[in-house]
Design a protein around this motif. Structure first.
Motif, PDB file in Angstrom:
ATOM      1  N   VAL A   1      -9.263  -4.243 -11.914  1.00  0.00           N
ATOM      2  CA  VAL A   1      -9.096  -5.311 -12.898  1.00  0.00           C
ATOM      3  C   VAL A   1      -7.965  -6.254 -12.454  1.00  0.00           C
ATOM      4  N   VAL A   2      -8.233  -7.552 -12.544  1.00  0.00           N
ATOM      5  CA  VAL A   2      -7.198  -8.578 -12.341  1.00  0.00           C
ATOM      6  C   VAL A   2      -7.025  -9.317 -13.661  1.00  0.00           C
ATOM      7  N   THR A   3      -5.783  -9.353 -14.152  1.00  0.00           N
ATOM      8  CA  THR A   3      -5.492 -10.111 -15.363  1.00  0.00           C
ATOM      9  C   THR A   3      -4.523 -11.222 -14.989  1.00  0.00           C
ATOM     10  N   ALA A   4      -4.694 -12.391 -15.592  1.00  0.00           N
ATOM     11  CA  ALA A   4      -3.731 -13.475 -15.377  1.00  0.00           C
ATOM     12  C   ALA A   4      -3.393 -14.097 -16.723  1.00  0.00           C
ATOM     13  N   ALA A   5      -2.101 -14.307 -16.955  1.00  0.00           N
ATOM     14  CA  ALA A   5      -1.635 -15.007 -18.150  1.00  0.00           C
ATOM     15  C   ALA A   5      -0.671 -16.080 -17.649  1.00  0.00           C
ATOM     16  N   VAL A   6      -1.051 -17.331 -17.847  1.00  0.00           N
ATOM     17  CA  VAL A   6      -0.281 -18.418 -17.238  1.00  0.00           C
ATOM     18  C   VAL A   6      -0.141 -19.587 -18.208  1.00  0.00           C
ATOM     19  N   THR A   7       0.938 -20.328 -18.024  1.00  0.00           N
ATOM     20  CA  THR A   7       1.112 -21.555 -18.803  1.00  0.00           C
ATOM     21  C   THR A   7       1.996 -22.521 -18.037  1.00  0.00           C
ATOM     22  N   LEU A   8       1.792 -23.795 -18.303  1.00  0.00           N
ATOM     23  CA  LEU A   8       2.671 -24.847 -17.775  1.00  0.00           C
ATOM     24  C   LEU A   8       3.448 -25.488 -18.924  1.00  0.00           C
ATOM     25  N   CYS A   9       3.505 -24.784 -20.071  1.00  0.00           N
ATOM     26  CA  CYS A   9       4.067 -25.353 -21.304  1.00  0.00           C
ATOM     27  C   CYS A   9       5.185 -24.486 -21.856  1.00  0.00           C
ATOM     28  N   SER A  10       5.976 -23.897 -20.959  1.00  0.00           N
ATOM     29  CA  SER A  10       6.948 -22.907 -21.407  1.00  0.00           C
ATOM     30  C   SER A  10       8.368 -23.453 -21.373  1.00  0.00           C
ATOM     31  N   ASP A  11       9.167 -23.065 -22.395  1.00  0.00           N
ATOM     32  CA  ASP A  11      10.585 -23.412 -22.370  1.00  0.00           C
ATOM     33  C   ASP A  11      11.414 -22.302 -21.720  1.00  0.00           C
ATOM     34  N   GLU A  12      10.724 -21.258 -21.244  1.00  0.00           N
ATOM     35  CA  GLU A  12      11.403 -20.190 -20.491  1.00  0.00           C
ATOM     36  C   GLU A  12      10.598 -19.966 -19.217  1.00  0.00           C
ATOM     37  N   PHE A  13      11.283 -19.712 -18.092  1.00  0.00           N
ATOM     38  CA  PHE A  13      10.604 -19.654 -16.795  1.00  0.00           C
ATOM     39  C   PHE A  13      10.266 -18.218 -16.402  1.00  0.00           C
TER      40      PHE A  13
ATOM     41  N   PRO B   1       0.808  -1.225   0.000  1.00  0.00           N
ATOM     42  CA  PRO B   1       0.000   0.000   0.000  1.00  0.00           C
ATOM     43  C   PRO B   1       0.841   1.274   0.000  1.00  0.00           C
ATOM     44  N   ALA B   2       1.953   1.284   0.731  1.00  0.00           N
ATOM     45  CA  ALA B   2       2.789   2.488   0.780  1.00  0.00           C
ATOM     46  C   ALA B   2       3.376   2.797  -0.594  1.00  0.00           C
ATOM     47  N   ARG B   3       3.564   1.775  -1.416  1.00  0.00           N
ATOM     48  CA  ARG B   3       4.160   2.017  -2.744  1.00  0.00           C
ATOM     49  C   ARG B   3       3.139   2.379  -3.799  1.00  0.00           C
ATOM     50  N   VAL B   4       1.953   1.785  -3.734  1.00  0.00           N
ATOM     51  CA  VAL B   4       1.027   1.944  -4.869  1.00  0.00           C
ATOM     52  C   VAL B   4      -0.259   2.686  -4.522  1.00  0.00           C
ATOM     53  N   GLY B   5      -0.535   2.915  -3.256  1.00  0.00           N
ATOM     54  CA  GLY B   5      -1.809   3.559  -2.895  1.00  0.00           C
ATOM     55  C   GLY B   5      -2.967   2.591  -3.071  1.00  0.00           C
ATOM     56  N   THR B   6      -4.103   3.114  -3.501  1.00  0.00           N
ATOM     57  CA  THR B   6      -5.282   2.261  -3.716  1.00  0.00           C
ATOM     58  C   THR B   6      -5.107   1.493  -5.023  1.00  0.00           C
ATOM     59  N   VAL B   7      -5.242   0.182  -4.952  1.00  0.00           N
ATOM     60  CA  VAL B   7      -4.966  -0.669  -6.114  1.00  0.00           C
ATOM     61  C   VAL B   7      -6.066  -0.526  -7.159  1.00  0.00           C
ATOM     62  N   THR B   8      -5.652  -0.344  -8.414  1.00  0.00           N
ATOM     63  CA  THR B   8      -6.626  -0.276  -9.518  1.00  0.00           C
ATOM     64  C   THR B   8      -6.515  -1.478 -10.451  1.00  0.00           C
ATOM     65  N   SER B   9      -5.317  -2.099 -10.522  1.00  0.00           N
ATOM     66  CA  SER B   9      -5.214  -3.309 -11.337  1.00  0.00           C
ATOM     67  C   SER B   9      -4.053  -4.171 -10.856  1.00  0.00           C
ATOM     68  N   VAL B  10      -4.193  -5.477 -11.075  1.00  0.00           N
ATOM     69  CA  VAL B  10      -3.132  -6.439 -10.765  1.00  0.00           C
ATOM     70  C   VAL B  10      -3.032  -7.395 -11.953  1.00  0.00           C
ATOM     71  N   ALA B  11      -1.812  -7.641 -12.426  1.00  0.00           N
ATOM     72  CA  ALA B  11      -1.625  -8.567 -13.548  1.00  0.00           C
ATOM     73  C   ALA B  11      -0.615  -9.641 -13.150  1.00  0.00           C
ATOM     74  N   LEU B  12      -1.000 -10.875 -13.349  1.00  0.00           N
ATOM     75  CA  LEU B  12      -0.137 -12.019 -13.022  1.00  0.00           C
ATOM     76  C   LEU B  12       0.434 -12.608 -14.305  1.00  0.00           C
ATOM     77  N   ALA B  13       1.762 -12.834 -14.320  1.00  0.00           N
ATOM     78  CA  ALA B  13       2.411 -13.533 -15.438  1.00  0.00           C
ATOM     79  C   ALA B  13       3.170 -14.724 -14.865  1.00  0.00           C
ATOM     80  N   GLY B  14       2.831 -15.920 -15.325  1.00  0.00           N
ATOM     81  CA  GLY B  14       3.518 -17.117 -14.850  1.00  0.00           C
ATOM     82  C   GLY B  14       3.721 -18.090 -15.997  1.00  0.00           C
ATOM     83  N   ALA B  15       4.957 -18.525 -16.229  1.00  0.00           N
ATOM     84  CA  ALA B  15       5.238 -19.471 -17.318  1.00  0.00           C
ATOM     85  C   ALA B  15       6.151 -20.554 -16.763  1.00  0.00           C
ATOM     86  N   TRP B  16       5.600 -21.738 -16.584  1.00  0.00           N
ATOM     87  CA  TRP B  16       6.337 -22.851 -15.992  1.00  0.00           C
ATOM     88  C   TRP B  16       6.361 -23.997 -16.988  1.00  0.00           C
ATOM     89  N   TRP B  17       7.153 -25.008 -16.655  1.00  0.00           N
ATOM     90  CA  TRP B  17       7.175 -26.234 -17.456  1.00  0.00           C
ATOM     91  C   TRP B  17       6.751 -27.404 -16.583  1.00  0.00           C
TER      92      TRP B  17
END
Ligand SMILES: NC(=O)c1ccc[n+]([C@@H]2O[C@H](COP(=O)([O-])OP(=O)(O)OC[C@H]3O[C@@H](n4cnc5c(N)ncnc54)[C@H](O)[C@@H]3O)[C@@H](O)[C@H]2O)c1
Length: 346
Positions: A220-232, A127-143
């Motif tokens: 807004v919450v956005t998520a982009a995820v995969t378990l099929c990535s050759d990069e982590f 909270p001290a860094r961003v104030g009131t949250v307006t959006s969160v985006a998740l990026a996860g790429a695993w194998w």
């Protein structure tokens, strides 16, 4: 010294056995429960968890069994008078959520859910860094290769023996990032959900997905995820608020590149709660948005099978990956977009 039992002793239960042992004199493991044989156990093992509860009356029970078994076992544990650390996802639907809340209330016991990312010190610092949250985006790429999808009867399945269960990139491996994103954004239903699910193999859940969830207040919450990535990409959350933007890498407790000390163990937090009333970090109530979202994912149209020509052998072997998917994951999260909107996947 608090007596502890663990139900579900192999698989991720091995991690809990080490975590319990690491607590030293604070706890004493009295029994294990598992329907399969457990090797190298130095306490009694019970195939029937009710017999374990009857014989040992443990003060605290950790439940680490597959999701479709959680509700009946959790009810038995609470009715036996024990406090409970229940692995995520706690339950499969909002009906089950309400039923478990009622069981907690009737028993007067404590229930902590194993979403360990909510024990991260990054949350309090945000909270001290961003104030009131307006959006969160998740990026996860695993194998997760072919062996992963054969690890258990419920792996890659939406039902086992006719009973719904919960696996898939969003609801299982990347669930911690998703739960943390929901908690940071503070969104709850009713919301608008846009969802794209894909699969690369013979499973009936998604191994790759994007979603965008817009809460009633416009967060807004956005998520982009995969378990099929050759990069982590470990699971990067970009948090934007009225006062700025910050990046959290949730598995590493990293905030804007700095690793913050002070991750709280959920079992220790439960023990503190018992000892002196310290508030639970992950009471069941806090997980309701995750369960609502996961239930919506499970009820959504089936994951789209990607054609073979979109795939290539993973450099480490053990199956096919989606070349370039880590870049698409980053781009979708950065733009708050779905894969189809950036032309990444159909
Ligand atoms: N917090 C985390 O980081 C994390 C990581 C992995 C898994 N999990 C969660 O832990 C739970 C277990 O996952 P897993 O991959 O270890 O599953 P798993 O299929 O390997 O099962 C774990 C154990 O439970 C036993 N079991 C199954 N049904 C049982 C029953 N009715 N009574 C007693 N034992 C039973 C199995 O024999 C197995 O030994 C799931 O909820 C999963 O989502 C959490």
């Amino acid at each position: 010294m608090t007596t502890v039992a663990l139900i579900g002793a192999t698989g991720h239960g091995m991690w809990h056995r080490r975590a319990i042992a690491a607590l030293g004199d604070r706890v004493r493991l009295v029994a294990l429960g598992d329907v399969r044989p457990v090797e190298d156990a130095d306490v009694p093992v019970y195939a029937d968890h009710r017999e374990l509860l009857d014989r040992h009356s443990p003060e605290v029970v950790v439940v680490c069994t597959p999701p479709h078994t959680h509700l009946p076992i959790a009810r038995d544990v609470l009715a036996a008078g024990a406090d409970l650390l229940l692995e995520k996802p706690p339950v499969l639907s909002l009906d089950e959520h309400r039923a478990l809340l009622a069981a907690v209330s009737a028993s007067g016991r404590a229930l902590q859910v194993g979403f360990q990312a909510l024990g991260s010190p990054t949350l309090a610092a945000l909270p001290a860094r961003v104030g009131t949250v307006t959006s969160v985006a998740l990026a996860g790429a695993w194998w997760r290769g072919d062996a992963y999808w054969k690890r258990s009867p419920w792996a890659g399945r939406s039902s086992v023996g006719g009973r719904p269960t919960m696996d898939g990139a969003l609801c299982n491996p990347l669930a911690h990032g998703l739960m943390q994103a929901l908690a940071i954004a503070g969104v709850r239903p009713p919301w608008t959900l846009e969802l794209e699910r894909y699969r690369t193999r013979d499973i009936d859940v998604e191994d790759t997905a994007t979603l965008r969830l817009t809460g009633p207040g416009g967060t807004v919450v956005t998520a982009a995820v995969t378990l099929c990535s050759d990069e982590f990409v470990p699971g990067d959350l970009t948090v934007t608020g009225t006062a700025g933007t910050a990046t959290v890498v949730y598995p590493q407790d990293r905030l804007d590149g700095e690793v913050l000390p002070g991750r709280v163990s959920l079992l220790e937090n439960l023990l503190d709660h018992r000892a002196d009333g310290t508030p639970l970090l992950v009471p069941l109530e806090r997980t309701e948005p995750f369960t609502a979202l996961a239930a919506a994912v499970m009820a959504a149209p089936a994951a789209v099978l990607l054609p073979r020509e979109r795939l290539a052998p993973h450099p480490d072997g053990d199956g096919l990956a989606i070349p370039g998917i880590a870049g698409h994951v980053r781009a979708a999260a950065a733009r708050g977009a779905l894969f189809s909107e950036i032309g990444a996947l159909p």
